[in-house]
Write an enzyme that holds these catalytic residues in place. Structure first.
Site, PDB file in Angstrom:
ATOM      1  N   GLU A 138      40.199  35.348  35.959  1.00 37.30           N
ATOM      2  CA  GLU A 138      38.766  35.167  35.704  1.00 37.30           C
ATOM      3  C   GLU A 138      38.283  36.094  34.593  1.00 37.30           C
ATOM      4  O   GLU A 138      37.497  35.678  33.731  1.00 37.30           O
ATOM      5  CB  GLU A 138      37.956  35.427  36.982  1.00 37.30           C
ATOM      6  CG  GLU A 138      38.273  34.474  38.111  1.00 37.30           C
ATOM      7  CD  GLU A 138      39.403  34.940  39.029  1.00 37.30           C
ATOM      8  OE1 GLU A 138      39.484  34.424  40.149  1.00 37.30           O
ATOM      9  OE2 GLU A 138      40.208  35.811  38.626  1.00 37.30           O
ATOM     10  N   HIS A 162      42.941  39.999  35.282  1.00 35.62           N
ATOM     11  CA  HIS A 162      42.910  38.882  36.224  1.00 35.62           C
ATOM     12  C   HIS A 162      42.498  37.619  35.474  1.00 35.62           C
ATOM     13  O   HIS A 162      41.877  37.679  34.409  1.00 35.62           O
ATOM     14  CB  HIS A 162      41.918  39.161  37.342  1.00 35.62           C
ATOM     15  CG  HIS A 162      42.360  40.237  38.281  1.00 35.62           C
ATOM     16  ND1 HIS A 162      41.862  40.338  39.566  1.00 35.62           N
ATOM     17  CD2 HIS A 162      43.237  41.263  38.140  1.00 35.62           C
ATOM     18  CE1 HIS A 162      42.417  41.372  40.176  1.00 35.62           C
ATOM     19  NE2 HIS A 162      43.247  41.959  39.332  1.00 35.62           N
ATOM     20  N   CYS A 166      38.380  38.022  43.379  1.00 36.02           N
ATOM     21  CA  CYS A 166      38.371  39.354  43.978  1.00 36.02           C
ATOM     22  C   CYS A 166      37.036  40.034  43.650  1.00 36.02           C
ATOM     23  O   CYS A 166      36.249  39.516  42.849  1.00 36.02           O
ATOM     24  CB  CYS A 166      39.537  40.176  43.434  1.00 36.02           C
ATOM     25  SG  CYS A 166      39.284  40.769  41.746  1.00 36.02           S
ATOM     26  N   CYS A 215      36.445  40.542  39.839  1.00 32.95           N
ATOM     27  CA  CYS A 215      36.163  39.292  39.125  1.00 32.95           C
ATOM     28  C   CYS A 215      34.806  38.724  39.499  1.00 32.95           C
ATOM     29  O   CYS A 215      34.088  38.219  38.634  1.00 32.95           O
ATOM     30  CB  CYS A 215      37.270  38.285  39.396  1.00 32.95           C
ATOM     31  SG  CYS A 215      38.851  38.787  38.665  1.00 32.95           S
TER      32      CYS A 215
END
Length: 158
Positions: free
Chosen positions: A57, A55, A85, A88
């Site tokens: 991040e 992801h 999410c 993250c």
């Protein structure tokens, strides 16, 4: 929020757009900034790297930690094009970031098919009640490993 917050958040959005158009993954970007300097940038690479943890991040945190040679990003802010999410958000806490600034909300991400609500609900449940089959199998060896960690004189707490 000041002009620098808007500036860095716009960079996170630009990274998301650029890499979305390049086919690298979903519409997410992130920037880690400390003392006014960008120390890490990331974009969603889930589908291009075949890595469900890639992801934006997470990638920004990995690059920032690598750039400064430390696992702690204390004193830094992460700017994310969308509300992180659960994975993250946990990584942001583990990295000791001081601040999170995000643009789009989780509800907006849900509206386009990225629904983290199920994961948040599952995390809150006891292990035995989760959708994911979770089995606790205690091992003396695992407990001994924790004892070994506690006795290790050169351990680095994190």
């Amino acid at each position: 929020m000041g002009d620098s917050d808007t500036f860095h958040l716009l960079r996170a959005v630009a990274l998301a757009r650029e890499h979305l158009l390049l086919g690298h993954g979903g519409p997410f970007g992130a920037v880690v900034v400390r003392d006014g300097t960008v120390i890490g940038e990331g974009w969603n690479e889930v589908t291009s790297a075949n890595d469900p943890s890639a992801h934006a991040e997470i990638m920004a945190i990995r690059r920032a930690a690598g750039a400064i040679g430390a696992f702690s990003l204390a004193g830094a802010t992460i700017y994310a094009s969308s509300e992180p999410c659960p994975m993250c958000l946990a990584a942001i806490y583990w990295a000791r970031l001081d601040r999170l600034v995000f643009a789009a909300t989780a509800a907006q991400a849900t509206a386009i098919g990225f629904d983290d609500a199920m994961i948040y609900r599952e995390i809150a449940k006891p292990a035995g009640e989760r959708r994911l089959a979770c089995t606790h199998l205690p091992l003396d060896e695992a407990e001994a490993l924790f004892d070994e960690w506690l006795r290790k004189p050169d351990r680095i707490p994190y």
